[in-house]
Design a protein around this motif. Structure first.
Motif, short mmCIF file in Angstrom:
data_model
loop_
_atom_site.label_atom_id
_atom_site.label_comp_id
_atom_site.label_asym_id
_atom_site.label_seq_id
_atom_site.Cartn_x
_atom_site.Cartn_y
_atom_site.Cartn_z
N ASN A 203 -15.56 7.42 0.39
CA ASN A 203 -14.61 6.34 0.20
C ASN A 203 -13.65 6.53 -0.74
O ASN A 203 -12.41 6.22 -0.49
N GLN A 204 -13.98 6.99 -1.95
CA GLN A 204 -13.03 7.00 -2.84
C GLN A 204 -11.82 8.07 -2.79
O GLN A 204 -10.65 8.05 -3.05
N GLN A 205 -12.47 9.24 -1.80
CA GLN A 205 -11.23 10.33 -1.58
C GLN A 205 -10.44 9.73 -0.59
O GLN A 205 -9.15 9.96 -0.69
N VAL A 206 -10.69 9.06 0.37
CA VAL A 206 -10.03 8.18 1.42
C VAL A 206 -9.06 7.46 0.88
O VAL A 206 -7.95 7.26 1.16
N ALA A 207 -9.60 6.56 -0.15
CA ALA A 207 -8.74 5.51 -0.76
C ALA A 207 -7.74 6.15 -1.49
O ALA A 207 -6.53 5.51 -1.41
N ALA A 208 -8.00 7.24 -2.22
CA ALA A 208 -6.91 7.90 -2.91
C ALA A 208 -5.92 8.35 -2.09
O ALA A 208 -4.71 8.43 -2.58
N ALA A 209 -6.41 8.83 -0.97
CA ALA A 209 -5.38 9.55 -0.08
C ALA A 209 -4.50 8.42 0.64
O ALA A 209 -3.18 8.40 0.80
N LEU A 210 -5.14 7.16 0.72
CA LEU A 210 -4.23 6.12 1.41
C LEU A 210 -3.02 5.96 0.46
O LEU A 210 -2.02 5.60 0.85
N ILE A 211 -3.37 5.62 -0.92
CA ILE A 211 -2.43 5.62 -2.16
C ILE A 211 -1.33 6.57 -1.78
O ILE A 211 0.05 6.23 -1.73
N ASP A 212 -1.67 7.83 -1.67
CA ASP A 212 -0.85 9.04 -1.49
C ASP A 212 0.10 8.90 -0.33
O ASP A 212 1.32 9.17 -0.29
N PHE A 213 -0.38 8.41 0.81
CA PHE A 213 0.31 8.19 1.77
C PHE A 213 1.24 7.17 1.89
O PHE A 213 2.40 7.05 2.33
N LEU A 214 0.91 6.11 1.14
CA LEU A 214 1.86 4.91 1.02
C LEU A 214 2.93 5.09 0.26
O LEU A 214 4.12 4.81 0.36
N LEU A 215 2.90 6.02 -0.96
CA LEU A 215 3.94 6.59 -1.62
C LEU A 215 4.87 7.50 -0.73
O LEU A 215 6.26 7.26 -1.07
N GLU A 216 4.17 8.30 0.04
CA GLU A 216 5.18 9.22 0.83
C GLU A 216 5.87 8.53 1.91
O GLU A 216 7.05 8.92 2.12
N LEU A 243 -7.10 0.42 -11.06
CA LEU A 243 -7.64 -1.07 -10.14
C LEU A 243 -9.25 -1.19 -10.29
O LEU A 243 -9.28 -2.56 -10.60
N GLY A 244 -10.18 -0.30 -10.53
CA GLY A 244 -11.32 -0.48 -10.88
C GLY A 244 -11.31 -1.23 -12.30
O GLY A 244 -12.22 -2.16 -12.75
N THR A 256 -12.05 0.79 -4.58
CA THR A 256 -12.25 1.24 -3.29
C THR A 256 -12.43 0.68 -2.09
O THR A 256 -11.41 0.63 -1.41
N ILE A 257 -13.41 -0.08 -2.05
CA ILE A 257 -13.88 -0.81 -0.73
C ILE A 257 -12.89 -1.94 -0.75
O ILE A 257 -12.39 -2.19 0.30
N GLN A 258 -12.41 -2.53 -1.97
CA GLN A 258 -11.27 -3.73 -1.88
C GLN A 258 -10.08 -3.13 -1.15
O GLN A 258 -9.51 -3.66 -0.21
N LEU A 259 -9.71 -1.98 -1.68
CA LEU A 259 -8.21 -1.33 -1.37
C LEU A 259 -8.58 -1.15 0.16
O LEU A 259 -7.61 -1.33 0.93
N LEU A 260 -9.56 -0.41 0.68
CA LEU A 260 -9.57 0.21 2.23
C LEU A 260 -9.66 -1.22 3.11
O LEU A 260 -9.04 -1.40 4.02
N ASN A 261 -10.61 -2.09 2.68
CA ASN A 261 -10.51 -3.39 3.40
C ASN A 261 -9.27 -4.02 3.57
O ASN A 261 -9.02 -4.60 4.45
N ASP A 262 -8.62 -4.17 2.57
CA ASP A 262 -7.16 -4.85 2.29
C ASP A 262 -6.22 -4.17 3.63
O ASP A 262 -5.51 -4.95 4.20
#
Length: 278
Positions: A203-216, A243-244, A256-262
């Motif tokens: 989860n944490q790796q995937v959420a971190a990647a989500l941040i990176d994609f949004l910046l990209e 965030l934590g 992480t769960i908050q970010l992914l669920n949002d």
């Protein structure tokens, strides 16, 4: 990031049965996740369907900006493919899919008539990755709930024929996924959008990647406004840590769960992870 791979046992059997049934099919609906139309396309589908009519269904249209609709339709048209947007949850765009299936099937019955054969119901199949909204789409096409629909991958496990009307029969198939996910960037997008099983990723790796994609994709303001943390000049991992600390007394997993669920529930707004020119 650790390698993301996911290929549960029931998919292998379902894929084999699906390929056997393709010869009986008149029209194929390939359901893609509108947030990631490229990543959610199965690379082997075009080979399996052997040139049969295919309609691309871009589901979850409500989860991307309306400004992208025409751009994606043009993108697919340039590739010689017909695409159509739906929101299966709300039933938007479903009537037109019925029409498209009917039109494709009419050609089959014209050919049958030329050979002196009687008309028969059109046979359609809904294909796509797990959890892209196939079951919700089928329920909408039928006008009643006959298949289980849930916000997780791997709910449908067996193939079965369902009669939509006197003129259309539909094959409900489990989600299909390549044996090996070669493109790991796409695999991460599938994980972010919950289109593969959660056992396949961290989860944490995937959420971190989500941040990176949004910046990209220049969506940093979404993060800044929602979480009051500027994502610029820090890594995705550092963002989750902040965030934590801010929300959950240092509990990174809860952040992480908050970010992914949002993201998954659309709480961040209409946010795509792919654009038509990517």
């Amino acid at each position: 990031m650790s390698i993301i791979q996911w290929y549960p046992g029931h998919i292998s059997k379902a894929e084999r049965q699906l390929k056997e049934q393709i010869k009986n099919i008149d029209v194929i609906f390939e359901v893609l996740d509108a947030r990631i139309p490229i990543a959610s396309h199965h690379p082997n589908i075009d080979r399996w369907i052997e040139g049969k009519p295919k309609i691309i269904v871009l589901n979850r249209m409500d989860m991307i900006p309306e400004t992208l609709y025409k751009k994606w339709l043009s993108w697919f048209k340039e590739k010689g493919e017909t695409a159509h947007f739906t929101n299966a949850k709300q039933g938007k765009g479903i009537k037109f899919l019925n029409q498209l299936a009917q039109e494709a099937g009419n050609l089959v019955n014209i050919k049958r008539a030329h050979r002196g054969m009687k008309p028969r119901p059109i046979r359609a199949v809904v294909i796509g990755f797990p959890n892209v909204g196939k079951s919700a789409l089928i329920n909408r096409l039928l006008g009643r709930k006959v298949v289980i629909s849930a916000r997780r991958a791997g709910v449908t496990r067996q193939l079965r024929w369902i009669r939509i009307s006197k003129t259309i029969e539909l094959l409900d198939a489990p989600g299909v996924i390549p044996v090996k996910l070669e493109n790991q960037k796409d695999a991460v997008k599938l994980a972010i959008c919950e289109d593969i099983g959660e056992a396949a990723y961290d989860n944490q790796q995937v959420a971190a990647a989500l941040i990176d994609f949004l910046l990209e994709l220049n969506f940093e303001n979404i993060l800044k406004l929602r979480y009051k943390i500027d994502p610029l000049n820090i890594t995705g991992e550092e963002y989750i840590e902040k965030l934590g600390n801010n929300l959950y007394r240092g509990d990174k997993e809860r952040a992480t769960i908050q970010l992914l669920n949002d993201f998954r529930k659309g709480m961040m707004g209409c946010v795509p992870l792919e654009l038509p020119n990517s």
